[in-house]
Design a protein around this motif. Sequence first.
Motif, PDB file in Angstrom:
ATOM      1  N   THR A  47       0.836  -1.207   0.000  1.00 15.48           N
ATOM      2  CA  THR A  47       0.000   0.000   0.000  1.00 15.48           C
ATOM      3  C   THR A  47       0.866   1.250   0.000  1.00 15.48           C
ATOM      4  N   PHE A  50       3.219   1.259  -3.553  1.00 14.72           N
ATOM      5  CA  PHE A  50       2.424   1.598  -4.732  1.00 14.72           C
ATOM      6  C   PHE A  50       1.745   2.960  -4.570  1.00 14.72           C
ATOM      7  N   GLY A  51       1.217   3.219  -3.379  1.00 16.80           N
ATOM      8  CA  GLY A  51       0.486   4.467  -3.167  1.00 16.80           C
ATOM      9  C   GLY A  51       1.374   5.689  -3.285  1.00 16.80           C
ATOM     10  N   SER A  54       2.259   6.383  -6.971  1.00 12.04           N
ATOM     11  CA  SER A  54       1.050   6.854  -7.654  1.00 12.04           C
ATOM     12  C   SER A  54       0.777   8.317  -7.314  1.00 12.04           C
ATOM     13  N   ALA A 190       1.212   0.686 -10.634  1.00 10.54           N
ATOM     14  CA  ALA A 190       1.149   1.611  -9.500  1.00 10.54           C
ATOM     15  C   ALA A 190       0.760   3.022  -9.918  1.00 10.54           C
ATOM     16  N   TYR A 195      -4.326   3.537  -6.301  1.00 10.92           N
ATOM     17  CA  TYR A 195      -3.323   3.205  -5.288  1.00 10.92           C
ATOM     18  C   TYR A 195      -2.999   4.424  -4.411  1.00 10.92           C
ATOM     19  N   ASN A 198      -5.829   4.620  -1.972  1.00 10.66           N
ATOM     20  CA  ASN A 198      -5.729   3.585  -0.935  1.00 10.66           C
ATOM     21  C   ASN A 198      -4.715   3.967   0.140  1.00 10.66           C
TER      22      ASN A 198
END
Length: 646
Positions: A47, A50-51, A54, A190, A195, A198
């Motif tokens: 999380t 990737f977050g 992004s 990503a 993402y 999230n």
Amino acid sequence: MKQTTKALDKISAAGLLISIGIVFGDIGTSPLYTYNAILEKYPVDKTLAFGAVSAIFWTLIFQTTIKYIIITLRADNDGEGGIFSLYALIKKYSKYLVIPAILGASFLLADSIITPPISVTSAIEGLKMIYPDIPVIPIVLAILVFLFLIQRAGTSLIGKIFGPIMLVWFTMIGILGISSIWQNPAIFKALNPVYAYNMIAHYPRGFYLLGGVFLCTTGAEALYSDMGHCGRNNIRISWFYIQICLVLCYLGQAQYLMQHIGESGNTLNPFFGLVHKWFLLPAIIIATMATIIASQALLSGTFTLITEAIRLNLWPKMRIVYPNNMRGQMYIPGMNWLLLVACCTAVVGFRTSDNMTAAFGLSVTITMLMTTFLITAYLYIKRVNRILVFLMFVVYLCIEGSFLFANLQKFAHGGWVTLMLGLIYAFIMYVWYRVTHIKTSANNFVDTASVLPQLKQLSNDDSVPFFAGNLVYLTASNGSGQIENKIAYSIFDHQPKRASLYWFVHVEVQDEPFTTAYEYTIVAPQDIIYVKLKLGFRVAPKIQVYLQKIISEMADRKEIEVAPKYAFSEISKKTGDAKFVIIQNFLSNQNDLSVGDTLVLNVYFLVSHFSLSPEQEFSIDDSDVILEKYPLLLSAPKEIALTRLN
């Protein structure tokens, strides 16, 4: 104006290289510390990995590409960029627009004390991976001193030297990113904004991680400020290559984090973790050189910002040096040494790049928010579709408002330093803005015709001691029909000054760099002459030299007659002597002012002691200057009842 626009939009290989060397240093070295600011002590999971990438990707798209590259760069003021250039385009439409202009510029200046230290320190700290006991702080201080010493050479030379190095840097980080992505191309997923959502919604304190994400775009405002140095289209075209390299590098760092799931963020260095051991030392050397350019991007923008503030009467007069013939390039020694001291103090005070990231970004968030207000007003005035302008304003108010709220957590960790400095800068700018308007309103003019008879009489009155052959006053009057009443006061009331010729000189700065022209009006033959000097922005205002040449030329044309009774040098025989009267204001004790106005005016006169004096500004020899004090009377004293006792 057309030539300026054509030059601004001209694309050349040299212009592209200089743009890479000057403009993108700050935003281009953000991969060194952005992920470190996001990770802090949090455990790494998908999380977060990737977050973060992004959120970084979409921040670059919205903040840098759309807002600055596509929209804001359109707002140039005769080729110059920056928040003050934008303000100058729209200031006549509302007096309140000065508020976002002052706040935006002030907090950008404040953040400039953190950008060079954090960029250089983050690169030098990479040496600890090879030499764990290496002293980082002395090396960083030495590099910063070198950086500020070379500013005198000008950004054109710096860009030519560092442009190729910066090109190597961006290519290197792109390749490092690709080498990491190659292990798992699925990392491209990503970039999906889901993402980012999230991470914000589900990761612990995910929303506040936006404070670290924001560091990826902190150089965007300096990018706009540097438009006059490099040209709009050179910046736009360079950016797309640079953006690709940045995104690849951030994706590579995300893939590196995916290989360290469960580990604490403060034990990882996502950037140097991409570098193979055999290439680590060359990478650190290249990164160090790139961070020098990162600092340069903000410094050149700072010089532009201060120059525009001086032109707008929002900052004390400072000596400005133009190192080369390129428009928009300048060097301000006073600001250069002030920033050097401030940056070195920041290095010694914060000591590590991690400590600096805790304070970095808060001030520039405010700057970007203020730019949003100004660019919205600009587009509205330009009659762009009102619905689109409103939607743009709402979108960026939400985005930058979120970044600001997330960055507020940095206040207690050092952010208060830049906020305090920003408020000090803003107060000085407000003082200069307020007092300029006060002095303008108090600056009364009289018709030249009304003083002409008395002036002629004085000029020919042998009973009054002779003062000067040519008596010169600098005037704010844009025409020969009026002069300031304080000039009339100086001539008649403050010890009558008898002269053969009275000269009223008005200086008008032109947009062209090398203009040296003048026009004049003989108001009264052999008595009053009004001269308007038109000087290019790169021409030193050597008023004394220019006026001597004007007197000589007019004497050759028999338009004036200068015949000093005693003279030794040939030039004195031709032009006679000249005295320049400089009238300085002081705050009259007779004023009955409010507490606020008293504070503002006292601060103004205190700070003005550190500003350039008029004789320094206009290059007049001290031996030919007469300084006079004139009371600034803003309010008549209240009627006082006096009782006669005898």
